[in-house]
Motif scaffolding. Structure first.
Motif, PDB file in Angstrom:
ATOM      1  N   ALA A 190       0.839  -1.208   0.000  1.00 49.75           N
ATOM      2  CA  ALA A 190       0.000   0.000   0.000  1.00 49.75           C
ATOM      3  C   ALA A 190       0.869   1.251   0.000  1.00 49.75           C
TER       4      ALA A 190
ATOM      5  N   ASP B 163       1.068   4.076  -2.898  1.00 49.81           N
ATOM      6  CA  ASP B 163       0.864   5.474  -2.528  1.00 49.81           C
ATOM      7  C   ASP B 163       2.029   6.341  -3.011  1.00 49.81           C
TER       8      ASP B 163
ATOM      9  N   HIS C 183      -9.111  -7.985   0.198  1.00 49.80           N
ATOM     10  CA  HIS C 183      -8.065  -7.006   0.505  1.00 49.80           C
ATOM     11  C   HIS C 183      -7.554  -6.352  -0.779  1.00 49.80           C
TER      12      HIS C 183
ATOM     13  N   ALA D  63     -10.052  -3.844  -1.916  1.00 55.15           N
ATOM     14  CA  ALA D  63      -9.997  -2.664  -1.050  1.00 55.15           C
ATOM     15  C   ALA D  63      -8.782  -1.806  -1.395  1.00 55.15           C
ATOM     16  N   LEU D  64      -7.676  -2.445  -1.722  1.00 54.97           N
ATOM     17  CA  LEU D  64      -6.464  -1.727  -2.131  1.00 54.97           C
ATOM     18  C   LEU D  64      -6.736  -0.936  -3.409  1.00 54.97           C
TER      19      LEU D  64
ATOM     20  N   ARG E 122      -9.666   0.156  -4.465  1.00 56.52           N
ATOM     21  CA  ARG E 122     -10.605   1.251  -4.165  1.00 56.52           C
ATOM     22  C   ARG E 122      -9.913   2.409  -3.462  1.00 56.52           C
ATOM     23  N   SER E 123      -9.010   2.098  -2.555  1.00 58.77           N
ATOM     24  CA  SER E 123      -8.341   3.169  -1.816  1.00 58.77           C
ATOM     25  C   SER E 123      -7.304   3.903  -2.663  1.00 58.77           C
ATOM     26  N   SER E 124      -6.738   3.225  -3.650  1.00 58.66           N
ATOM     27  CA  SER E 124      -5.672   3.823  -4.463  1.00 58.66           C
ATOM     28  C   SER E 124      -6.140   4.323  -5.827  1.00 58.66           C
TER      29      SER E 124
END
Length: 184
Positions: free
Chosen positions: A124, A128, A160, A163-164, A166-168
């Protein structure tokens, strides 16, 4: 007990008019998916072609336009770095480019196990830092130590990864080997 969050469909975010494709008709901007097939069916070559196309903004396979180009982050667990470089140089040449003109960034970690919290956090943080348009993980079997026949743990791992994404906002392509012929 609290209820799940719900909104009316008319309140959902609307598309800004841009194309939903990273690579037209092949991979959407927000996809998390698999490039899967039997052994020796050009899965790695396929994702490397996708990588060169997205990193350079040139059509994938000379046919499919790239609508969002940008850096590509690649974890190739099975190829020696020298072989990976040769493959990428060959593909870049096919696009009329030198490898130095293609923004592909290779994760050089010896191991990446996404069933371990420390490795999840490192990946992550790497995403980022580099903000790739596409993350390629090759192959799935090298990304965990789980039993792939156990649905629960695999669902958690894949959850997971979603989710990675979606967050990135990074599209993710995972190479997966089908079982060999004759396996039960």
């Amino acid at each position: 007990l609290s209820a799940l969050p719900v909104v009316r469909a008319s309140e959902l975010e609307s598309d800004d008019g841009s194309k939903p494709w990273l690579i037209e008709r092949l991979w959407s901007i927000q996809a998390v998916g698999f490039v899967s097939g039997p052994p020796k069916s050009f899965k790695t070559w396929t994702v490397l072609e996708m990588a060169v196309s997205v990193a350079s903004g040139t059509p994938c396979f000379g046919t499919f336009p790239v609508h969002r180009s940008g850096p590509v982050l690649l974890y190739a667990a099975e190829d020696p770095m020298t072989a990976l470089r040769l493959r990428l140089e060959s593909l870049a040449r096919n696009h009329g480019l030198g490898l130095d003109q293609v923004d592909i960034r290779v994760i050089r970690a010896d191991s990446l196990r996404l069933d371990r919290s420390g490795d999840r956090e490192k990946l992550a943080a790497t995403i980022d830092l580099h903000r790739p348009a596409l993350l390629i993980l090759d192959p799935l079997v090298r990304l965990h130590s789980l039993d792939e026949n156990q649905a629960g743990p695999m669902a958690e791992l894949l959850g997971h990864i979603r989710a990675l994404q979606r967050s990135s906002g990074t599209a993710i392509a995972i190479v997966h080997h089908n079982r060999k012929q004759g396996a039960h």
